[in-house]
Design an enzyme around this catalytic site. Sequence first.
Site, PDB file in Angstrom:
ATOM      1  N   ASP A 138       0.860  -1.197   0.000  1.00 55.30           N
ATOM      2  CA  ASP A 138       0.000   0.000   0.000  1.00 55.30           C
ATOM      3  C   ASP A 138       0.893   1.242   0.000  1.00 55.30           C
ATOM      4  OD1 ASP A 138      -2.330  -1.450  -0.043  1.00 55.30           O
ATOM      5  OD2 ASP A 138      -2.520  -1.520   2.133  1.00 55.30           O
ATOM      6  N   ASP A 174       5.415   1.160  -7.851  1.00 54.38           N
ATOM      7  CA  ASP A 174       5.273   2.120  -8.956  1.00 54.38           C
ATOM      8  C   ASP A 174       5.220   3.540  -8.407  1.00 54.38           C
ATOM      9  OD1 ASP A 174       2.852   1.298  -7.669  1.00 54.38           O
ATOM     10  OD2 ASP A 174       1.751   2.518  -9.107  1.00 54.38           O
ATOM     11  N   ARG A 213      -1.444  -8.102 -10.110  1.00 54.02           N
ATOM     12  CA  ARG A 213      -2.643  -7.378 -10.514  1.00 54.02           C
ATOM     13  C   ARG A 213      -2.452  -5.869 -10.320  1.00 54.02           C
ATOM     14  NH1 ARG A 213      -8.243  -9.265  -7.958  1.00 54.02           N
ATOM     15  NH2 ARG A 213      -7.087  -8.671  -6.117  1.00 54.02           N
TER      16      ARG A 213
HETATM   17  C1  LIG Z   1      -1.559  -2.455  -3.116  1.00 47.50           C
HETATM   18  S1  LIG Z   1      -1.986  -4.077  -2.645  1.00 47.50           S
HETATM   19  C2  LIG Z   1      -0.878  -5.075  -3.636  1.00 47.50           C
HETATM   20  C3  LIG Z   1      -1.302  -6.501  -3.741  1.00 47.50           C
HETATM   21  C4  LIG Z   1      -0.388  -7.404  -4.552  1.00 47.50           C
HETATM   22  N1  LIG Z   1       0.901  -7.552  -3.917  1.00 47.50           N
HETATM   23  C5  LIG Z   1      -0.248  -6.899  -5.973  1.00 47.50           C
HETATM   24  O1  LIG Z   1       0.851  -6.439  -6.333  1.00 47.50           O
HETATM   25  O2  LIG Z   1      -1.238  -6.978  -6.724  1.00 47.50           O
HETATM   26  C6  LIG Z   1      -1.252  -4.222  -1.014  1.00 47.50           C
HETATM   27  C7  LIG Z   1      -1.745  -5.420  -0.229  1.00 47.50           C
HETATM   28  O3  LIG Z   1      -1.058  -5.466   1.023  1.00 47.50           O
HETATM   29  C8  LIG Z   1      -1.971  -5.891   2.017  1.00 47.50           C
HETATM   30  N2  LIG Z   1      -1.463  -5.398   3.313  1.00 47.50           N
HETATM   31  C9  LIG Z   1      -1.496  -4.122   3.769  1.00 47.50           C
HETATM   32  N3  LIG Z   1      -0.957  -4.046   4.993  1.00 47.50           N
HETATM   33  C10 LIG Z   1      -0.573  -5.309   5.335  1.00 47.50           C
HETATM   34  C11 LIG Z   1       0.018  -5.874   6.493  1.00 47.50           C
HETATM   35  N4  LIG Z   1       0.320  -5.120   7.567  1.00 47.50           N
HETATM   36  N5  LIG Z   1       0.270  -7.197   6.498  1.00 47.50           N
HETATM   37  C12 LIG Z   1      -0.029  -7.963   5.409  1.00 47.50           C
HETATM   38  N6  LIG Z   1      -0.599  -7.484   4.288  1.00 47.50           N
HETATM   39  C13 LIG Z   1      -0.876  -6.173   4.252  1.00 47.50           C
HETATM   40  C14 LIG Z   1      -3.295  -5.275   1.601  1.00 47.50           C
HETATM   41  O4  LIG Z   1      -4.407  -5.956   2.149  1.00 47.50           O
HETATM   42  C15 LIG Z   1      -3.227  -5.376   0.089  1.00 47.50           C
HETATM   43  O5  LIG Z   1      -3.815  -6.561  -0.385  1.00 47.50           O
END
Ligand SMILES: C[S@@+](CC[C@H](N)C(=O)[O-])C[C@H]1O[C@@H](n2cnc3c(N)ncnc32)[C@H](O)[C@@H]1O
Length: 233
Positions: A138, A174, A213
Amino acid sequence: MTDAERRSRATEAFFGRRKGKPLRERQAQHLETLLPVLKVDLSTPAPADLATLYDFTPARTRLEIGFGGGEHLIHRAVESPDTAFIGVEPFVNSMAKLVGSVEEKGARNIRLYDDDATELLDWLPAASLDQIDLLYPDPWPKRKHWKRRFVSKVNLDRFARVMKPGGIFCFASDIDTYVNWTLMHCGAHPAFVWTAENAADWLTPYAGWPGTRYEAKARREGRKSAYLTFRRL
Ligand SMILES: C[S@@+](CC[C@H](N)C(=O)[O-])C[C@H]1O[C@@H](n2cnc3c(N)ncnc32)[C@H](O)[C@@H]1O
């Protein structure tokens, strides 16, 4: 740590969404039946050797934090059946999708955790991982939210503890300010060194990269990505 303590800490450390659309019946079923089998149990002490979590002897152990749709995790797990994977994702709909893919592909080398990755990191034995993948975390693009970013001094301390010497930390993003932020934090951390040898390195996707994705969305919106690799000294 009790479950209540863990949950309250998770609320402090996890800022994302946990739930989206209602799950389809089959997805809900997967979560009910398969997730408990694949889930790492943090209420019991971690085994000294993570290999005992699997029914084979892994050549390597690799953690993916925030796997989202899980496309990268399942691809890597199928590609490397002798590697043990742990995937962490607190977003319920994503976890349901991944659990379905695990069943569909028959991947025996994945274990899962469905909450904040910092809890798992604190549970894992020292020097137990060969690789950590943090792919498109994120971004928290607003300056006032930067402190929410997963990369921080305290989380790099966590990585340093659980990674084997020589292990690698892969970070893709990105968002320019997050890439710089990560270079700065890892550069300032005594346990990590950036492995880039030339300017093209950090623009070149990792070997065998299937994309994610979130990366596809960034591309559609015209943003390029950086692929950083750090070695645990
Ligand atoms: C921007 S998305 C990217 C998902 C995937 N890696 C992609 O590139 O399509 C970030 C993901 O990190 C997860 N996330 C955020 N904070 C987290 C944490 N403290 N522990 C584990 N996952 C986390 C969110 O739920 C989200 O699915």
